[in-house]
Enzyme design. Structure first.
Site, mmCIF file in Angstrom:
data_model
loop_
_atom_site.group_PDB
_atom_site.id
_atom_site.type_symbol
_atom_site.label_atom_id
_atom_site.label_comp_id
_atom_site.label_asym_id
_atom_site.label_seq_id
_atom_site.Cartn_x
_atom_site.Cartn_y
_atom_site.Cartn_z
ATOM 1 N N GLY A 76 0.767 -1.241 -0.035
ATOM 2 C CA GLY A 76 0.065 -0.065 -0.033
ATOM 3 C C GLY A 76 0.839 1.309 0.037
ATOM 4 O O GLY A 76 0.277 2.104 0.787
ATOM 5 N N ARG A 89 0.496 5.741 -1.875
ATOM 6 C CA ARG A 89 -0.072 6.816 -1.424
ATOM 7 C C ARG A 89 0.129 6.831 0.180
ATOM 8 O O ARG A 89 0.104 5.785 0.776
ATOM 9 C CB ARG A 89 -1.310 7.225 -2.059
ATOM 10 C CG ARG A 89 -2.637 6.127 -1.472
ATOM 11 C CD ARG A 89 -3.843 6.483 -1.794
ATOM 12 N NE ARG A 89 -3.862 6.456 -3.488
ATOM 13 C CZ ARG A 89 -4.114 5.438 -4.077
ATOM 14 N NH1 ARG A 89 -4.632 4.219 -3.640
ATOM 15 N NH2 ARG A 89 -4.238 5.426 -5.444
ATOM 16 N N GLY A 141 1.962 4.519 3.820
ATOM 17 C CA GLY A 141 2.977 3.774 3.222
ATOM 18 C C GLY A 141 4.050 4.547 2.191
ATOM 19 O O GLY A 141 5.047 4.578 2.565
ATOM 20 N N TYR A 174 -14.570 -4.349 11.417
ATOM 21 C CA TYR A 174 -13.337 -3.769 11.070
ATOM 22 C C TYR A 174 -12.391 -3.990 12.312
ATOM 23 O O TYR A 174 -11.064 -4.196 11.953
ATOM 24 C CB TYR A 174 -13.607 -1.922 10.903
ATOM 25 C CG TYR A 174 -12.336 -1.360 10.938
ATOM 26 C CD1 TYR A 174 -11.620 -1.690 9.990
ATOM 27 C CD2 TYR A 174 -12.147 -0.433 11.839
ATOM 28 C CE1 TYR A 174 -10.142 -0.816 10.055
ATOM 29 C CE2 TYR A 174 -10.977 0.273 11.872
ATOM 30 C CZ TYR A 174 -9.767 0.091 10.742
ATOM 31 O OH TYR A 174 -8.671 0.983 10.877
#
Length: 414
Positions: A17, A20, A23, A168
């Protein structure tokens, strides 16, 4: 900010990742030392809503002084990860650091979360982290100071962090459990740690979740990158740690954290999974976690503190607020003064009162009546109430932030 020392020169860092956000920020920090960076991410072509691709990130890394290897990787795909690992070893001779940064988020309750979303979060957050680690570990074991760093929170079992978004939390805690297990499994050979921000961080994901205006309550991605850099400097004996970005930077001697703020001096939004609000967030908002009894009341909507508050709300309605807000709000209140109320900031000069709104609500806010009063007294921001679990929002989170303009106007009336 934490200064580069050159310690990572020649090191190879595999980051999922990394096209953007956090990361990429970690990649750029390492690149300034002259590190080799493997950008393992999905975005090869420009995205209509999200900035950057693996190729634009590679160009930035090269410009910063590092070497880049962009690889198209969906962390749910074992072959794509394995191919990227093999390319990294062939090009750079090995892998020294793995950063499991790729993550998916969907903040909905059990009944509102489709299985497709659950599979996505578990596939990327938990399985992707485990699988990428598994495939990188044989090469990390050959490094002189190998690290695995997962961007995941401390394992906080306070139910407040489960009740509004169980799926989540399970997926994100899966990344943290990888730290707990692998740190012990590879003790003495590989440092395995977690890193989590103390405050909200401005990223594309945060902008989508929080809407317009959320950035002012965030810190920049650079604070997480600096904290990651501080971890990479540690020996392999530094392992099994659940590190908070600000805490490790304080140990590194950093004292000025305003440099990391999107808007220095503005109140900051605490991040998920941390019970204690940092003392230095410079905010008067009440974000302490409380557990409600669920008691309801049969008091008439025509009297009481909520009714009094709506009298004040009606007094500040104006065409200007309606024009700039363009939202219809419904409030489902529990507690001592339970009931349904609405504020229409979309039609005519606006209206407010008890019962269902005259048109379909754009946002439904569910909270205790006492917290509703605190919000409109300016003692509790909607975004902070949401992050602390006091407020459940169905609809556009950005409209919740716009509501703060009315709350600011009301302070002079109270």
């Amino acid at each position: 900010m934490l200064q580069n020392t050159g310690k990572l020169a020649g090191y190879t860092i595999f980051i999922t990742g990394a096209s953007r956000g956090i990361g990429k920020a970690i990649a750029l920090k390492a690149a300034r030392d002259g590190a080799n960076v493997v950008i393992a991410a999905k975005t090869a072509d420009p995205h209509p809503k999200l900035p950057g691709t693996i190729y634009t990130a590679a160009a930035e890394i090269e410009a910063a002084g590092g070497k880049a290897l962009p690889c198209i990787v969906d962390v749910r795909d074992e072959k794509q990860i394995n191919d990227a690992v093999e390319q990294a070893v062939e090009k750079f001779g090995g892998i020294d650091i793995l950063v499991n940064n790729a993550s998916a988020i969907n903040l909905t309750g059990t009944l509102e979360t489709p299985m497709k979303k659950i599979d996505l979060m578990l596939g990327i957050n938990l399985r992707g982290t485990y699988l990428t680690s598994k495939l990188c570990i044989p090469h990390l074991l050959k490094s002189k100071n190998p690290h695995i760093l997962n961007l995941s929170p401390p394992l906080n079992l306070n139910p407040i962090w489960f009740k509004n978004h169980t799926a989540y939390t399970m997926a994100k805690y899966g990344m943290s459990m990888c730290v707990l297990g692998m740190a012990e499994e590879f003790k003495g050979s590989i440092a395995v740690n977690a890193l989590w921000p103390k405050t909200a961080i401005q990223t594309a994901a945060m902008d989508m979740l929080g809407g317009s205006g959320i950035d002012k309550q965030c810190r920049k991605v650079e604070i997480v990158a600096d904290a990651a850099y501080a971890i990479f400097k540690q020996p392999t004996s530094f392992t099994g740690q659940f590190v908070i970005d600000e805490d490790i930077l304080r140990k590194e001697g950093i004292r000025d954290f305003d440099v990391y703020a999107v808007e220095p001096g503005h109140p900051l939004l605490p991040d998920f999974f941390l019970d204690q609000q940092p003392e230095d967030l410079h905010t008067s908002a009440d974000v302490s976690v409380t557990f409600k009894s669920g008691k309801t009341s049969t008091d008439s909507a025509s009297t009481g503190p909520v009714s009094d508050m709506f009298n004040i709300i009606r007094g500040v309605l104006s065409p200007d607020i309606v024009k700039t807000t363009q939202g219809v709000y419904r409030f489902d209140l529990s507690g001592d003064h339970a009931g349904v109320w609405y504020i229409d900031l979309k039609n005519d000069a606006g209206s407010a009162g008890s019962g269902e709104p005259p048109v379909k609500a754009d946002v439904i806010m569910t909270l205790d009546s006492s917290d509703f009063i605190k919000m409109f007294e300016g003692k509790l921001k909607p975004t902070m109430a949401f992050m602390s679990g006091k407020l459940k929002i169905k609809g556009d989170m950005g409209l919740a932030i716009k509501l703060e303009k009315m709350m600011a106007m009301m302070k002079s009336k109270l």
